[in-house]
Write a protein that holds these residues in place. Structure first.
Motif, PDB file in Angstrom:
ATOM      1  N   ILE A   6       5.648   3.391  -2.022  1.00 16.26           N
ATOM      2  CA  ILE A   6       5.823   4.442  -1.037  1.00 16.26           C
ATOM      3  C   ILE A   6       4.561   4.510  -0.184  1.00 16.26           C
ATOM      4  O   ILE A   6       3.466   4.285  -0.682  1.00 16.26           O
ATOM      5  N   HIS A   8       2.390   7.209   2.157  1.00 18.49           N
ATOM      6  CA  HIS A   8       2.226   8.630   2.475  1.00 18.49           C
ATOM      7  C   HIS A   8       1.046   8.795   3.417  1.00 18.49           C
ATOM      8  O   HIS A   8       0.034   8.117   3.268  1.00 18.49           O
ATOM      9  N   THR A  30       4.313   4.235 -10.489  1.00 19.00           N
ATOM     10  CA  THR A  30       4.529   4.293  -9.056  1.00 19.00           C
ATOM     11  C   THR A  30       3.285   3.794  -8.348  1.00 19.00           C
ATOM     12  O   THR A  30       2.176   4.207  -8.678  1.00 19.00           O
ATOM     13  N   SER A  32       1.628   3.681  -4.612  1.00 13.87           N
ATOM     14  CA  SER A  32       1.742   4.264  -3.282  1.00 13.87           C
ATOM     15  C   SER A  32       0.533   3.880  -2.452  1.00 13.87           C
ATOM     16  O   SER A  32      -0.539   3.607  -2.986  1.00 13.87           O
TER      17      SER A  32
END
Length: 124
Positions: A6, A8, A30, A32
């Motif tokens: 992800i 951000h 995860t 990111s």
């Protein structure tokens, strides 16, 4: 173990990022990319609800020496749990890891037993 990637962006209009794991009792990892104040960071979050382990590691991606100090704040459930630490921006010094010990792990869980927390990166 499944992972997801992800991107951000953290800034004045979006000061923090909320994370909510909807898969209780599973191991989750995860990866990111965070962008905060013109600096990029890899953020690797790993938790295991069953074993009650949780850690988040930050790696700055630098093109030169940053002009500011950077701080990470992790909070959950309002004021149930808040911690803040200064990031070491020198890549030669290794990683910046936040570890939540097992006896404090329940502070990161919502009423459904899922992880629910926010990450903030600030310059003060």
């Amino acid at each position: 173990m499944k992972g997801r990637h992800i991107v951000h962006v953290i800034g004045e209009n979006n000061p923090g990022i909320g994370f909510q794991n909807c898969i209780p009792n599973k191991i989750t990892s995860t990866v990111s990319v965070l962008s905060a104040y013109g600096i990029f960071f890899w953020m690797i979050e790993r938790h295991d609800v069953e074993k009650q382990t949780f850690n988040v590691t930050f790696y700055p991606i630098l093109s030169g020496k940053p002009q500011n100090d950077f701080y990470v704040t992790l909070s959950s459930g309002g004021t149930h749990f808040v911690t803040k630490f200064k990031l070491d921006m020198d890549p030669k010094n290794g990683e910046n890891r936040l570890f939540v010990p097992g006896f404090m792990f329940h502070n990161l869980l919502d009423e459904k037993g899922s992880l629910n927390y926010k990450i903030f990166i600030t310059t003060e």
